[in-house]
Design a protein around this motif. Structure first.
Motif, mmCIF file in Angstrom:
data_model
loop_
_atom_site.group_PDB
_atom_site.id
_atom_site.type_symbol
_atom_site.label_atom_id
_atom_site.label_comp_id
_atom_site.label_asym_id
_atom_site.label_seq_id
_atom_site.Cartn_x
_atom_site.Cartn_y
_atom_site.Cartn_z
ATOM 1 N N ARG A 464 0.850 -0.928 -0.191
ATOM 2 C CA ARG A 464 -0.175 -0.341 -0.356
ATOM 3 C C ARG A 464 1.065 1.006 -0.235
ATOM 4 N NH1 ARG A 464 -5.361 -1.296 1.952
ATOM 5 N NH2 ARG A 464 -5.558 -3.149 0.586
ATOM 6 N N THR A 497 -7.356 2.354 10.723
ATOM 7 C CA THR A 497 -7.948 2.709 9.439
ATOM 8 C C THR A 497 -7.436 3.520 8.961
ATOM 9 O OG1 THR A 497 -9.660 3.109 11.365
ATOM 10 C CG2 THR A 497 -9.620 4.757 9.552
ATOM 11 N N ASP A 500 -4.452 1.208 6.463
ATOM 12 C CA ASP A 500 -5.218 0.413 5.567
ATOM 13 C C ASP A 500 -5.318 1.814 4.152
ATOM 14 O OD1 ASP A 500 -4.424 -1.682 6.783
ATOM 15 O OD2 ASP A 500 -6.812 -2.283 7.223
ATOM 16 N N ARG A 501 -5.407 2.506 4.506
ATOM 17 C CA ARG A 501 -5.587 3.345 3.307
ATOM 18 C C ARG A 501 -4.105 4.092 2.747
ATOM 19 N NH1 ARG A 501 -9.798 3.603 6.563
ATOM 20 N NH2 ARG A 501 -11.939 4.426 5.301
ATOM 21 N N LEU A 701 -7.493 12.889 6.760
ATOM 22 C CA LEU A 701 -8.159 12.722 5.269
ATOM 23 C C LEU A 701 -8.343 13.268 4.361
ATOM 24 C CD1 LEU A 701 -9.272 9.190 6.142
ATOM 25 C CD2 LEU A 701 -7.111 9.179 5.215
ATOM 26 N N MET A 706 -7.651 12.948 1.233
ATOM 27 C CA MET A 706 -8.389 11.639 0.088
ATOM 28 C C MET A 706 -9.572 10.817 0.638
ATOM 29 S SD MET A 706 -4.095 10.286 2.609
ATOM 30 C CE MET A 706 -4.756 8.890 1.706
ATOM 31 N N GLU A 713 -11.936 3.012 -2.651
ATOM 32 C CA GLU A 713 -10.967 3.020 -2.151
ATOM 33 C C GLU A 713 -10.670 1.468 -2.733
ATOM 34 O OE1 GLU A 713 -11.927 4.182 1.617
ATOM 35 O OE2 GLU A 713 -11.065 5.292 1.796
ATOM 36 N N GLN A 714 -9.756 0.649 -2.353
ATOM 37 C CA GLN A 714 -8.962 -0.587 -2.516
ATOM 38 C C GLN A 714 -9.685 -1.132 -1.186
ATOM 39 O OE1 GLN A 714 -4.787 1.110 -2.067
ATOM 40 N NE2 GLN A 714 -4.663 -0.184 -4.083
ATOM 41 N N ARG A 716 -9.761 -3.180 2.121
ATOM 42 C CA ARG A 716 -8.412 -3.730 3.223
ATOM 43 C C ARG A 716 -8.420 -4.126 4.042
ATOM 44 N NH1 ARG A 716 -13.098 0.459 3.969
ATOM 45 N NH2 ARG A 716 -12.165 2.494 4.132
#
Length: 717
Positions: A464, A497, A500-501, A701, A706, A713-714, A716
């Motif tokens: 990531r 949170t 994973d982003r 974010l 973001m 989003e991808q 997670r």
């Protein structure tokens, strides 16, 4: 679906000039009036305007914030219990519910409790096993007595397992029958700490009308007015603490400051008086344990020296060194058992636990030999500590070790000191397919301007991040009171949170904390306090130069004294950072200490009533160093009822920033009306904590641009 409200204009706090002068130095404070919340209605109006402004700015991301909250909530079990601890014939534990802020104190009977404890023991919970007994339910007590806020701050079982004493957050100690829950004693008022002294008495500390610390002896069945005062100190820089020996045969009373301490001991079998435990030396802190006819003493000083001694109970001057001082090694904790001793050390900042067999009681003990190193931590960079040994049976060979790492959730192991076998007893459950192997941890070093190595702990999710400078990074710091950041940073469950982003998380282990022992604290306090801030900046510079992030995506975070760190570095190097979050920050440090000189502050920061300390503290006090310059996006959170760091310090900081900063970046102040200093991460109920985390992460974010449409989003997991 996001809800949109009309954006309000930033509030402008009124200016009421207040001039302070000391040592020929004049300071103008236009926002001193914010301290007068009880007399000036404009204080409440201003706080309401700030809250409404923050709500209006964040209203366009309400839907996203709610989604984050649900994401956070979904990682936790609704009903969970702490690691069961065996005490006598029962297992004791705490039960928590995700949707409640309150705790249930429970126990279960052990059918075969005569058998010696084993690392393979499991608390029986089947339908045919003894049922759960709820001894105390905080929520029931709260509503039964119509209390606005209720907490149990200490819970202790009597040595014979028949009574439970607990301290309420109002300072009252209650004693109840552990079987029926019925009161066994009239409540004892005004207690700070307490420890059982056998089965029919206890010692407690309190302060008298002029705040002098005292130790009192209370015998069950007698009125509190007949209690005996065993010790008092008129030295206002000293605190009193109580600790029971693992053997339960002695209590130790420490009269201490943050730089020294001396110990008295109380023989439970001869409860007449306290006895002084020599030898004592100025600047030496002592921690005492007991086994058989010997005391075991861990000593430490401000020069990174620590050792372990033993001495006969009847001749404390006849000491034998068991563990001598070694360079770059600090003995953090010693725990005794009937046949073993466990030693927790930090070597170059990394944890090490060793266990040793002890000779039979009465035989000479001149040295520790044949120690066994506990091999649980492997190569992980751990934030760990020995935990709960006194809650195990003194006569057993089972050592409980609790720890967590940057990528591992809280874990508890039972370790057999005879065989070296360890068994996992509990690992914090993280729902949603969490796999710690998806995350990478690294340990790096930044160099301060004086050449000192500053450790940095880093964690990120595989696949990531690019590690080319384009990844966002959150850098956390604390560095005060000899406490490391583990006391305040969130667990891995919350950090997922951001991880994973594709956001990297790092901790700067700056001076002022405890990562490298007591000297690490000494080098970040008093007239060395600026090291804390320059260390943090050195870590930020290192992360940028090493392509973990850039000035355009570096976020910083800290709370309480860590919030002061954030405020200080914002004034010193604002161009380094994109986003800053300061929780209950101690940012008005100079004026606060001048008006309310508390012992803990004088020992940590210094006394600004002395000229040298006045000008030194002024050089970094965040409120006093706000200037006309660009600042990054900033979120400041405080609580109206906070007694430790009053709301008006953070409010003054924001008001002055609004008046002087030269940018258009976000600046939000969120002031909670309920609670106190409990806005710190990990110190409120899980559901409320997740709400606060969702707001914080949404702000970060948003400032990083973001926030995307739901579902874009991808994955997670």
């Amino acid at each position: 679906m996001s809800s949109h409200r009309q954006r309000l204009s930033p509030p402008e706090a009124k200016k009421v000039p207040f001039l302070m002068e000391i040592f020929g130095d004049k300071r103008l404070d236009n926002y001193h009036w914010l301290r007068d919340a009880g007399r000036d209605p404009d204080v409440q109006r201003y706080l309401e305007l700030e809250n409404k402004y923050a709500e209006s700015i964040m209203s366009e991301t309400n839907g996203y914030e709610f989604a984050l909250f649900n994401e956070l909530k979904a990682r936790f079990k609704e009903d969970d219990i702490s690691v069961p601890v065996r005490v006598g014939s029962h297992y004791y534990y705490q039960r928590r519910y995700l949707s409640k802020d309150y705790v249930q104190y429970c126990r279960r009977f052990i059918p075969n409790n005569e058998a010696p404890p084993s690392v393979y023991d499991i608390m029986p919970t089947g339908p045919d096993d003894p049922p759960e007994e709820v001894i105390i339910d905080e929520e029931v007590i709260k509503y039964k007595n119509s209390l606005e806020n209720y907490r149990i701050t200490a819970f202790k079982v009597s040595p014979n397992n028949k009574l439970v004493a607990f301290r309420e957050n109002c300072g009252t100690v209650c004693v109840i029958d552990s079987e029926t829950g019925a009161p066994a004693e009239k409540p004892i008022q005004g207690c700070l700490e307490f420890e059982w002294a056998g089965d029919e008495a206890f010692l407690y500390t309190r302060r008298n009308a002029i705040a002098e610390p005292q130790v009192w002896f209370h015998k069950l069945g007698e009125e509190q007015s007949k209690d005996t005062c065993l010790y008092r100190t008129r030295e206002d820089l000293f605190d009193l603490t109580l600790e029971a020996s693992e053997s339960k045969k002695f209590l130790f009373v420490k009269s201490k400051t943050r730089v020294t301490g001396f110990v008295y001991y109380f023989d439970v079998s001869r409860p007449e008086t306290l006895r002084f435990l020599p030898p004592w030396h100025l600047g030496i802190d002592m921690f005492v344990s007991h086994r058989g006819n010997q005391f075991f003493i861990r000593r430490s000083d401000g020069e990174f020296r620590s050792d372990v001694l033993t001495c006969p109970v009847d001749n404390t001057f006849e000491t034998t060194v068991l563990i001598p001082h070694r360079e770059r090694v600090r003995v953090e904790e010693v725990r005794l058992f009937a046949d073993h001793i466990a030693v927790y050390e930090l070597e170059e900042g990394l944890p090490k636990i060793s266990t040793y067999c002890l000779p039979p009681v009465g035989e000479p003990l001149k040295t520790l030999q044949g120690g066994r190193t506990v091999d649980i931590f492997k190569s992980e960079l751990c934030i760990s500590r020995i935990h709960g040994i006194r809650d195990s049976q003194f006569s057993s060979s089972i050592l409980r070790i609790c720890f967590y790492t940057m990528r591992m959730p809280f874990s508890a192991y039972d370790y057999d000191m005879n065989t070296g076998i360890s068994v996992l007893k509990k690992k914090e459950t993280i729902l949603g397919g969490f796999d710690e192997s998806n995350y990478v941890t690294e340990s790096k070093r930044a160099y301060a301007s004086d050449g000192e190595e500053i450790p940095i702990s880093i964690v990120y999710r595989k696949n990531r991040v690019k590690l080319d400078g384009s990844d966002p990074l959150v850098l956390f710091g604390y560095g005060s009171y000899g406490l490391g950041p583990s006391s305040y940073s969130n667990s891995i469950a919350s950090r997922l949170t951001i991880l994973d982003r594709g956001i990297i998380f790092a901790i700067a282990h700056v001076r002022g904390g405890d990562e490298k022992g007591k000297q690490w604290h000494e080098n970040g306090k008093l007239l060395n306090k600026r090291n804390t801030f320059t260390d943090f900046i050195a870590c930020a510079d290192y992360l940028i130069k090493s392509n973990y992030c850039s000035e355009d995506n570096l976020c910083i975070e800290g709370g309480s004294a860590g919030g002061m760190l954030i405020g200080a570095v914002l004034n010193m190097r604002p161009e380094l950072f994109k986003v800053a979050v300061a929780d209950v920050p101690s940012v008005d440090v100079l004026t606060t200490i001048l008006f309310y000189p508390r012992k803990r502050d004088l020992e940590e920061w210094g006394d600004p009533r002395m000229e040298q300390f006045y000008f030194y503290i002024k050089s970094y006090s965040p409120v006093d160093n706000v200037k006309a310059q660009n600042y990054p996006n900033i979120l400041v959170r405080t609580a109206y009822q906070d007694k430790l760091v009053p709301f008006y310090g953070p409010a003054k900081f924001v008001a002055k920033l609004r008046d002087m900063k030269t940018d258009d970046n976000l600046l939000l102040l969120k002031c909670r009306s309920d609670g106190g200093h409990r806005q710190m991460p990990g110190s409120v109920g899980r559901l409320r904590q997740q709400q606060q985390d969702a707001f914080k992460y949404t702000f970060i974010l948003k400032a990083l641009n973001m926030i995307h449409a739901p579902g874009s989003e991808q994955s997670r997991n």
